[in-house]
Design a protein around this motif. Structure first.
Motif, short mmCIF file in Angstrom:
data_model
loop_
_atom_site.label_atom_id
_atom_site.label_comp_id
_atom_site.label_asym_id
_atom_site.label_seq_id
_atom_site.Cartn_x
_atom_site.Cartn_y
_atom_site.Cartn_z
N GLY A 180 32.64 -11.49 72.19
CA GLY A 180 33.00 -10.47 73.14
C GLY A 180 33.94 -9.42 72.33
N CYS A 181 34.49 -8.70 72.98
CA CYS A 181 35.44 -7.67 72.60
C CYS A 181 36.55 -7.56 73.29
N PHE A 182 37.86 -7.52 72.74
CA PHE A 182 39.01 -7.13 73.36
C PHE A 182 39.43 -5.79 73.17
N GLN A 183 39.95 -5.06 74.46
CA GLN A 183 40.45 -3.95 74.01
C GLN A 183 42.11 -3.68 74.06
N SER A 184 42.71 -3.46 73.12
CA SER A 184 44.21 -3.16 73.56
C SER A 184 44.75 -1.65 73.47
N ARG A 185 45.26 -1.45 74.49
CA ARG A 185 45.62 -0.17 74.59
C ARG A 185 47.18 0.34 74.45
N ASP A 193 52.34 10.12 77.84
CA ASP A 193 51.14 9.66 78.35
C ASP A 193 50.06 9.54 77.30
N MET A 194 50.65 9.25 75.92
CA MET A 194 49.60 9.16 75.05
C MET A 194 49.01 7.91 75.19
N SER A 195 47.68 7.58 75.00
CA SER A 195 47.24 6.31 74.90
C SER A 195 46.06 6.13 73.96
N SER A 196 46.17 5.07 72.97
CA SER A 196 45.00 4.92 72.42
C SER A 196 44.60 3.48 72.22
N ASP A 197 43.27 3.42 72.11
CA ASP A 197 42.51 2.20 72.18
C ASP A 197 42.09 1.48 70.65
N ARG A 198 42.18 0.19 70.97
CA ARG A 198 41.78 -0.25 69.72
C ARG A 198 40.74 -1.60 70.10
N GLU A 199 39.65 -1.83 69.38
CA GLU A 199 38.92 -2.78 69.83
C GLU A 199 38.85 -3.86 68.86
N GLU A 200 38.76 -5.12 69.50
CA GLU A 200 38.77 -6.33 68.40
C GLU A 200 37.76 -7.42 68.98
N HIS A 201 36.93 -7.55 67.93
CA HIS A 201 35.73 -8.59 68.30
C HIS A 201 36.48 -10.04 68.54
N MET A 202 35.96 -10.80 69.36
CA MET A 202 36.46 -12.03 69.72
C MET A 202 35.38 -13.35 69.89
N VAL A 203 35.87 -14.39 69.43
CA VAL A 203 34.87 -15.45 69.80
C VAL A 203 35.34 -16.50 70.92
N GLU A 204 36.71 -16.28 70.84
CA GLU A 204 37.47 -17.26 71.76
C GLU A 204 38.43 -16.43 72.43
N TRP A 205 39.12 -17.14 73.46
CA TRP A 205 40.16 -16.39 74.19
C TRP A 205 41.47 -17.45 74.09
#
Lengths: 107, 626
Positions: B388-393, B400-412
């Motif tokens: 799956g994929c996490f998103q950390s914002r 009000d600046m925001s930046s997203d970063r995606e992170e692959h995951m196989v477990e939570w």
């Protein structure tokens, strides 16, 4: 040569190129795959089956079915897929527009 | 096609009986006054009879029309059938259900040859589109519309002459019909038959049989070419005779394909057994291997982890009841990852990660993938199942600046509150900080709570917002807020893409610092049987933030699939696992397999270590446009 005639000629030239280079078949396969993957195909199939059920198998012909589903089917294609295919087509045009043979033909 | 000669002889016999049927028919018609008899209806009637006949005589559907009709006429059943047909005539919808009249006529006119052309087309088409034998497929691949040279655009071949026409636009296929009156055409690729008389596709069992026959032949040919070493037996349809079917019924016992089998402990390998059992009962992995997507006999690579899993599936479904010793699996595992080798006890979570990595590397799908290919689009079965994929914002409250970063995951990974906080250790982790700040509700540790905490907004002290800084530099003092933008940022982590199977890892093993020993946290962890994940997805989070409701979102429901438990102390524990198989729960304790209840599963709050949830509905792939 008038503007519209020129355009027509250009369009025909591209059409035949499109067929010759197998790009058309490649794009068709790509489109089919995308539509299958995103569930469009199943959705349309279900709609067709529903239509046939409500009308009765023998009361609806292929042409009528096609007509009834066509507008909806076009609208239901996801924008992402449209964008991708259009991009591919335009990149095809870009690739071929600079070739001298084409220019020569147009002169 | 063997029935052809047969039907001819019966036809001849039948001819003599014709008068009797005719009179019979007339009688019935005159009796029933409600039905207006028109010549057209009389034409349809024989075909109606064919339908009723076929449904009554099972197993011989290829019987030609006339044979069926006349036989019936001889029977005492005759009155009944005619009544049925008359009733049908008064009902236009049913009366038309007979199929294509044109085709019936066509068959009558060409009893010998009506299938010949179709057979030839089908043979070529199968070779070309199904297996694509290069040399032979030329015949069709280079086939194009005879009139306009358009290639491969729903081409239809005429069944009467050598003509192939395109379908769309000018439709040369249709033109050909208008010019020649050749009424049938077949789609070259799909091999469906179109009747211009009905202006619709039609179905006929004779043509369908030819199509199926050619399909099988094409497959045989394909396997001949691809794997010449494996001789494939020629397919011959078999129907058990009465005697044979009697024998089958008498001497066979139903084979239990339950797929439940214990795994022997090979010396502190319970961590492996537990995780393997979850794989074995994971519906997605199961489907993959049971449909032969990775066949160990074909792959044949030594040490291939996928082959080992395939082997396990074979062993599990072989009907054998004795526990299975996964020796070769263990061996491949040892050879591939050094950390897990040896007879010491290992962590199930580590094994889970190692197995995913190894199977990812060994799968067919990744063979042609580049080394640094994006793992999120990985086609291998493990990443398709668990990835799956996490998103950390990161958001700045001032600009009000925001930046997203995606992170692959196989477990939570879920942090537990509880025992660790009492130790007053300095953990740099998020969990301990939070638990220190609000120690009041220490003992709430349900899955929902943990997820809430995971997705909570988290302040980032010392993190500088670049936007604010740039603006401060360019606009100077007029920007208003002074350089104090240092503490204005916060981070929220949500789940961008949920995998089909969600793995929750309850972090029971804590290591406060390198100097201290790892401690096991045995706090209660409550988990539900089903959970709606909408709240913790990026999409759901955004909707909630805007004050909307989650009702419009797609189905994010997940059902509990299996739970790996860890009992005992940190160094000398034991792993067991609850798995759901065919809607029933089982407890797997190495070699032992026991029935269990849902309540029992949900009661393992203090032991639960890995929880697997499977999605209620699987979604279609979203097309990715780069």
């Amino acid at each position: 040569m008038s503007e519209s005639e020129n355009e027509q000629k250009l369009a025909n030239e591209f059409k035949s190129r499109f067929l010759e280079t197998q790009d058309r078949n490649r794009l068709k396969r790509l489109l089919a795959k995308r539509l299958r993957d995103c569930g469009w195909k199943d959705k349309i199939k279900k709609r067709c089956v529903d239509k046939i059920r409500t009308e009765g198998v023998e009361n609806i012909k292929l042409d009528q079915l096609e007509e009834s589903i066509l507008t909806h089917g076009r609208e239901a294609v996801p924008d992402d897929v449209k964008v991708e295919i259009l991009q591919q087509i335009s990149s095809f045009l870009d690739k071929h527009i600079s070739q001298p043979q084409l220019e020569k033909n147009l002169k | 096609m063997t029935s052809k000669g047969n039907s001819k002889s019966t036809q001849r016999k039948i001819k003599q009986k014709k008068p009797s049927t005719a009179t019979n028919k007339k009688k019935m018609v005159t009796v029933d006054n409600h039905v207006k008899v028109t010549p057209k209806i009389e034409k349809i009637e024989p075909m109606l009879l064919k339908q009723t006949d076929i449904s009554s005589v099972k197993g011989k559907p290829t019987k030609p029309l006339k044979k069926g009709v006349k036989r019936k006429a001889e029977d005492s059943l005759v009155d009944e059938t005619f009544q049925v047909s008359n009733a049908a005539v008064s009902h236009p919808r049913i009366s038309q259900k007979v199929g294509c009249r044109h085709l019936e006529k066509y068959k009558e006119h060409n009893p010998e040859s009506y299938l010949v052309n179709f057979k030839a087309i089908a043979e070529l088409s199968m070779r070309c589109y199904k297996i694509g034998i290069p040399r032979e497929s030329k015949a069709l691949r280079h086939q194009k519309c005879s009139d306009c040279n358009l290639k491969g655009d729903r081409l239809h071949a005429c069944l009467d002459c050598v003509f192939i026409g395109c379908w769309r636009g000018e439709s040369h296929a249709r033109k050909h019909f208008k010019n020649t009156r050749h009424i049938f055409a077949t789609d070259v690729q799909r091999l469906e038959i179109f009747c211009f008389g009905c202006s619709d596709y039609i179905y006929d069992i004779d043509y369908d049989n030819v199509k199926k026959h050619e399909e099988v032949r094409a497959e045989e040919k394909e396997s001949d070419i691809k794997e010449p070493a494996r001789k494939r037996a020629r397919y011959v349809p078999w129907k058990p005779s009465a005697e044979e079917s009697e024998k089958i019924k008498k001497n066979s016992t139903p084979f239990p394909c339950s797929g439940l089998r214990g795994l022997l402990n090979m010396g502190a390998t319970c961590f492996m057994n537990a995780v393997l059992q979850t794989f074995m009962h994971n519906p997605i992995i199961k489907n993959y291997f049971m449909t032969d997507k990775h066949n160990m006999n074909i792959c044949g690579t030594s040490g291939c982890m996928c082959c080992e899993v395939d082997n396990l599936f074979q062993e599990f479904h072989s009907g054998e009841k004795k526990p299975y010793p996964p020796c070769s699996f263990l061996q491949s595992m040892w050879l591939s990852s050094k950390e897990l080798a040896g007879y010491s006890e290992q962590d199930a979570h580590e094994f889970y990660l190692a197995a995913i990595n190894k199977m990812h590397g060994d799968s067919h799908e990744t063979k042609h993938q580049e080394l640094n290919a994006n793992i999120q689009n990985c086609e291998c079965i493990m990443h398709k199942t668990f990835g799956g994929c996490f998103q950390s914002r990161i958001k700045c409250s001032q600009c009000d600046m925001s930046s997203d970063r995606e992170e692959h995951m196989v477990e939570w990974q879920l942090h537990l509150r509880g025992l660790v906080t009492n130790q007053k250790k300095k953990n740099g982790t998020k969990a301990s900080q939070e638990s220190n700040s609000n120690e009041m509700d220490v003992d709430k540790n349900s899955l929902e709570d943990c997820l809430d905490r995971y997705c909570e907004k988290e302040q980032l002290p010392g993190f500088k917002c670049e936007d604010c800084e740039n603006r401060y530099l360019s606009e100077g003092e007029s920007f208003g807020k002074a350089k104090g933008s240092v503490n204005s940022c916060s981070r929220t982590t949500t789940c961008k893409k949920l995998p089909p199977v969600l793995t929750f890892v309850v972090e029971r093993f804590h290591r406060a610092s390198t100097k201290t020993n790892t401690i096991k946290n045995e706090a209660e962890f409550e988990f539900p049987e089903e959970i709606d994940m909408a709240k913790w997805t990026s999409r759901g989070h955004d909707v909630l933030e805007k004050g909307g409701t989650l009702d419009d979102l797609p189905n994010y429901k997940y059902n509990l699939l299996s739970v790996v438990n860890h009992e005992g102390k940190i160094n000398t524990g034991h792993y067991t696992v609850y798995c759901k198989s065919r809607d029933r729960w089982f407890l797997f304790d190495d070699h032992a397999v026991k029935c269990a209840s849902v309540e029992e599963v949900l009661q393992s709050k203090r032991k639960a270590y890995l929880c697997f949830y499977v999605a209620d509905t699987l979604e279609y792939d979203q097309p990715n446009v780069n």
